[in-house]
Design an enzyme around this catalytic site. Structure first.
Site, mmCIF file in Angstrom:
data_model
loop_
_atom_site.group_PDB
_atom_site.id
_atom_site.type_symbol
_atom_site.label_atom_id
_atom_site.label_comp_id
_atom_site.label_asym_id
_atom_site.label_seq_id
_atom_site.Cartn_x
_atom_site.Cartn_y
_atom_site.Cartn_z
ATOM 1 C CB VAL A 1 2.418 2.799 -1.053
ATOM 2 C CG1 VAL A 1 1.236 2.765 -2.014
ATOM 3 C CG2 VAL A 1 3.728 2.785 -1.836
ATOM 4 C CB CYS B 1 7.681 0.182 -0.447
ATOM 5 S SG CYS B 1 9.351 0.386 -1.063
#
Length: 523
Positions: free
Chosen positions: A157, A153
């Site tokens: 991101v 993640c």
């Protein structure tokens, strides 16, 4: 509360001892500030009602007990299937610890996987420096011949570009320019473990073949390719190899982690046991065609193979049960010209015999199930062949193709007409369904034990026993070595399911002089 060498107890019955029970009671009174037991029971009872189920299914922004894992987990499993390949996750160290632990608990094996330990500074300035140092150190320390990079993640991101970072790492001399470093972007906040496996498979095939297609064309080699997808039953890899060898078919399994996930305990640690060779990947476009064993879960890989390798991929389902195994073997025979041997025909006949033997105990049994798209589709197909009636079918990581295929399958059998499918639902949804429309059994991974516990808490008559088939299986041993594909896999499934039914029958009819009218040895 200390243990002694002469008497070491596991948590049960250890925690039942007086000293532990006193400690737990003090903790509840002094620290937990919990609700009264009567209030807890009141809320529990409410969560078993139709009213609560209707509220539960209106949830939109919350998942409770998901029946899926995240993308990089799948990417790691895919990478483990290639010879001397080190899975490398561009992200935080905690993520990789989770992936390794998850697989370690299922396979009971050490899992080789590294990360470049991105922290707060990398989240602000990007993780290129981490990747440079990580690739250099991983190659020096663990001496792989390929490093397969995926993301978590954090990296996704902030927008880290793996292609640019890896090329820069080679330009600056952190790793040799010709060292294989395929990659896949695998953001955890979309898709699931099957998406991550698909992305990494496509990334590896792309790395070795995209720019090397000049002299490649389908049928140049007599081989066929087999792509397993996210497969955690090691027996399934062995079964496919056995079937094709018995048919005298030359093949390449494009990701084969069977050996690295089942190494012997003989004093030698094999970090890179087995796996698909890099040369076999390079030659894969020359095969007659490519078979996808989990076609609903391999969309990206399918598109690459069809558009780049120009393979006409057979439109088959996962080879589970009788009919779909028949279709798989007949298609292999058709495309290779190799006959299906008598040994496999006999194996099929033994399966039919087993199904006939068990039919009386399985016919009309109502079973709920959950899991990945191809798994739930294949298992439902086999349950219908057995005369079992599926009730609730939950697939958290479903797709429109899965919904369409499942509806068509259920409509094709009188045993499936009352079944309901729940695409995108989680195990808390399934818990509600088990209270309001109780099935006889629940089939799925270890996480279903919470549903069995909760239904039992309401009373023995409400209990829904769990039959453990799927991934992960944490609380039973050695099931990952079993087989679910082909005729052999169907034999394991029917054995597991019918014996669960008979175990339950014994449990319900063993009170001496009261219910033991069926506690017999006649059957």
């Amino acid at each position: 509360m200390s243990q002694t060498l002469e008497k070491i107890n596991p948590c049960y019955p250890l925690f039942c001892g007086m000293d532990y029970q006193e400690s737990f009671a003090n903790k509840r009174v002094q620290f937990e500030e919990g609700h009264p037991q009567a209030k807890i029971q009141e809320i529990f009872d409410w969560t078993t009602t139709q009213e609560y189920q209707e509220l539960n299914f209106k949830r939109e922004a919350l998942t409770i007990n998901p029946a899926k894992a995240c993308q990089p987990l799948g990417a790691v499993l895919c990478a483990l299937g290639f010879e001397k390949t080190l899975p490398y996750v561009h992200g935080s160290q905690g993520c990789v610890a989770y992936f390794r632990t998850y697989f370690n608990r299922h396979f009971k094996e050490p899992i080789a996987c590294v990360s470049d330990s991105m922290t707060e500074d990398a989240a602000v300035f990007g993780g290129q420096k981490n990747l440079f140092e990580g690739l250099e150190n991983a190659k020096a320390l663990y001496k792989p011949e390929m490093i397969a990079v995926s993301t978590t993640c954090m990296a996704e991101v902030i927008g880290d570009d793996l292609n640019a970072f890896i090329n820069n790492a080679k330009k600056e001399g952190h790793i040799p320019a010709d060292f294989p470093v395929p990659f896949a972007h695998t953001p955890s906040f979309v898709g699931s473990h099957i998406t991550g496996w698909d992305n990494m498979e496509e990334g590896i095939l792309r790395y070795f073949t995209l720019n090397a297609m000049e002299d490649k064309h389908p049928g140049k080699s007599p081989k066929i390719n087999i792509i397993p997808g996210f497969e955690t039953y090691l027996g399934n890899y062995r079964l496919i190899k056995r079937y094709l060898r018995e048919m005298d078919v030359d093949f390449t399994l494009l990701s084969d982690p069977e050996e690295v996930l089942d190494t012997p305990a003989d004093g030698e640690y094999r970090m890179y046991a087995g796996g698909t060779k890099m040369e076999a990947i390079r030659e894969a476009p020359n095969a007659i065609t490519t078979f996808l064993l989990q076609p609903l879960s391999l969309e990206k890989t399918r598109k690459f193979i069809e558009n780049t390798w120009n393979h006409d991929i057979p439109k088959l389902n996962i080879p589970m049960g009788v009919d779909w195994t028949d279709e798989f073997l007949m298609k292999v025979s058709e495309l290779t010209g190799k006959p299906i041997p008598e040994s496999l025909a006999k194996e099929r006949g033994r399966l039919i015999d087993m199904m006939t033997d068990s039919h009386a105990w399985l016919h009309g049994k109502r079973m709920a199930l959950y899991g990945d798209p191809d798994f739930t589709l294949g298992l439902t197909k086999f349950l219908l062949e057995l005369g079992v009636e599926p009730t609730h079918i939950v697939c958290h990581n479903s797709s429109k193709r899965w919904e369409k295929a499942m509806k068509k399958l259920l409509e094709s059998s009188p045993y499936g007409v009352n079944a309901k499918i729940y695409p995108g639902a989680d195990l808390w949804h399934l818990r509600s369904l088990c209270f309001t429309d109780k099935p006889d059994f629940l089939i799925g991974n270890s996480y279903g034990k919470f549903i069995q516990r909760d239904t039992l808490h309401k009373g023995k008559a409400f209990e829904v026993p769990l039959i453990r088939i799927g991934f992960p299986i944490f609380d039973r041993h050695h099931l990952h070595r079993m087989t679910t594909l082909g005729y052999e896999g169907a034999m394991y499934l029917v054995t597991t399911i019918v014996n669960a039914v008979l175990d339950r029958l014994d449990e319900e009819t063993r009170i001496m002089g009261v219910t033991d009218f069926n506690h017999d040895l006649v059957r």
